[in-house]
Every structure is written in C-alpha cells, then in structure tokens.
Scaffold this motif. Structure first.
Motif, PDB file in Angstrom:
ATOM      1  N   TYR A 256      -6.326  12.325 -31.466  1.00  0.00           N
ATOM      2  CA  TYR A 256      -5.132  12.321 -30.620  1.00  0.00           C
ATOM      3  C   TYR A 256      -4.842  13.678 -29.994  1.00  0.00           C
TER       4      TYR A 256
ATOM      5  N   ALA B  73     -11.086  10.285 -24.589  1.00  0.00           N
ATOM      6  CA  ALA B  73      -9.910   9.435 -24.335  1.00  0.00           C
ATOM      7  C   ALA B  73      -8.623  10.223 -24.511  1.00  0.00           C
ATOM      8  N   ALA B  74      -8.564  11.066 -25.536  1.00  0.00           N
ATOM      9  CA  ALA B  74      -7.358  11.861 -25.764  1.00  0.00           C
ATOM     10  C   ALA B  74      -7.133  12.849 -24.638  1.00  0.00           C
TER      11      ALA B  74
ATOM     12  N   LEU C 215      -8.129  12.621 -21.491  1.00  0.00           N
ATOM     13  CA  LEU C 215      -7.690  11.876 -20.308  1.00  0.00           C
ATOM     14  C   LEU C 215      -6.227  11.457 -20.435  1.00  0.00           C
ATOM     15  N   THR C 216      -5.850  10.963 -21.595  1.00  0.00           N
ATOM     16  CA  THR C 216      -4.484  10.488 -21.800  1.00  0.00           C
ATOM     17  C   THR C 216      -3.485  11.631 -21.674  1.00  0.00           C
ATOM     18  N   TRP C 217      -3.763  12.741 -22.338  1.00  0.00           N
ATOM     19  CA  TRP C 217      -2.867  13.896 -22.267  1.00  0.00           C
ATOM     20  C   TRP C 217      -2.755  14.403 -20.828  1.00  0.00           C
TER      21      TRP C 217
ATOM     22  N   ALA D 164      -0.853  11.862 -18.547  1.00  0.00           N
ATOM     23  CA  ALA D 164       0.555  11.803 -18.953  1.00  0.00           C
ATOM     24  C   ALA D 164       1.296  13.063 -18.511  1.00  0.00           C
TER      25      ALA D 164
END
Length: 210
Positions: free
Chosen positions: A174, A188-189, A191-193, A196
């Motif tokens: 995460y 994935a983490a 990209l998400t961070w 966002a």
C-alpha cells in the motif's frame, strides 16, 4: 495542447529543474559505480538499488516544478488570467511535467539498470520515477511551499515508508515507494497514490483562491 506547450516552456525556463535533473542522474551514476565496485548491492536488486536513494531527486523535481509559480512573484495569478479554466490548466501542468520528466527518468533508470544487466527493469523504473515526480508535484501544489512539501515527501519515502515495512511486510503493498524496490508488486500502489494525489490537487485548485 497549446496550454501544455506553454506550461512546458515555463518549466524549461526554471534553472533549478535542469540542475536537479543533472545532479540526480550524476548521483545515480556514482551509486551504480559504487555498487559495482563493491561487488554486492545493498538492495535486493543491483539494478534498482541506486534508484531507492536517487528517487529523492525526482521528488524534489516535482516539488520545484509545482511550487515555482507560487514563489516567484505569485505568477499563478498571471497564469489564471491567461487560462481561467482550472481543471484543464492542471491537466496541462501534469502533461508538461510528465513530458519533461520522462527522458530524465529514462536516462536515470538506464544508468542504474543496464550496467547491472537488468534491462528488463528499465521501462518499469522509468514509469515509476515519472509517476513519483507527478505525485510530488500534486502534493506540492496542495502545500504551495517548496520546503514543507519536500520535508513531507522525503519523510514519507525515507522515514515513514521504511518504518512501516519493517513493522509489517503486508503494508508494503500500500506504500507509494514499494515499486522502487519491487516493481512487480508495487506498481498498483504507485499508480493509485499518484492518480489520487493528482485528482485531489486538481479539485482543490479548482475550489480555492489562487
């Protein structure tokens, strides 16, 4: 696209950005040479180990790019007069920064991975460094001041992140910097961070005063 070109031209006129990029690349080259001379990398992967440290340069690059308009005579007001639609402006800023960062990230990633016979990591490392710069720029646009933003980001990447991974290996999935150590599990983490942070920065920029 004209807005993105205008933003790119502004970035290219900032003397701090090429200096930061050059110092970051040079530090990567020195660390790569040091690891090769030592015979054993300090990290899990010889090709990625230097980037775990020199990613700091890309954090600073994003911070400087995002805060320049707030610190140099409050230039952001002039920019808004030329382009009052804030969400397209924020998108143009992100696109311009990505365009500027991508070749620097590619050169830095190649400097680290190719001498270690790890060319397969070069595209992933390039993408990670570019996303890291965009994430840093998004955070800095929220903070609006270079020093506090840099302290916050460096603290997250080099203090909080390692401490959390040491306490619980499950937390690594995460954290935004896990991809620097293991791209296959941290992408994935990251990209998400990044997305966002960009979304939050864009919404905040739209709602608050310049």
């Amino acid at each position: 696209m004209s807005a993105a070109r205008a933003e790119l031209r502004k970035l290219l006129t900032l003397p701090s950005l090429p200096r930061t990029a050059l110092l970051t690349w040079a530090a990567t080259a020195l660390l790569t040479y040091a690891y090769a001379a030592a015979g054993e990398p300090l990290g899990d992967d010889a090709g990625l180990a230097p980037l775990g440290y020199t990613q700091a340069g890309f954090l600073v690059l994003g911070v400087l790019a995002a805060t320049s308009e707030y610190q140099e005579g409050d230039q952001i007001r002039t920019t808004l007069l030329a382009m009052p639609r804030r969400l397209p402006l924020q998108a143009a800023k992100a696109l311009a920064l990505a365009t500027l960062t991508l070749p620097v990230a590619a050169a830095t990633a190649a400097t680290s991975t190719l001498p270690a016979d790890a060319p397969a990591w070069t595209p992933a490392a390039t993408a990670y460094l570019t996303l890291t710069t965009l994430l840093a720029a998004a955070v800095a646009s929220l903070v609006r001041r270079a020093v506090p933003a840099a302290i916050l980001l460096l603290g997250l990447y080099f203090v909080a992140g390692p401490l959390l991974r040491a306490r619980s290996s499950a937390s690594a999935a995460y954290l935004p910097d896990t991809a620097a150590l293991d791209p296959s599990h941290g992408a994935a983490a990251t990209l998400t961070w990044t997305f966002a942070a960009l979304a939050l920065a864009a919404l905040t920029f739209r709602r608050r005063d310049a």
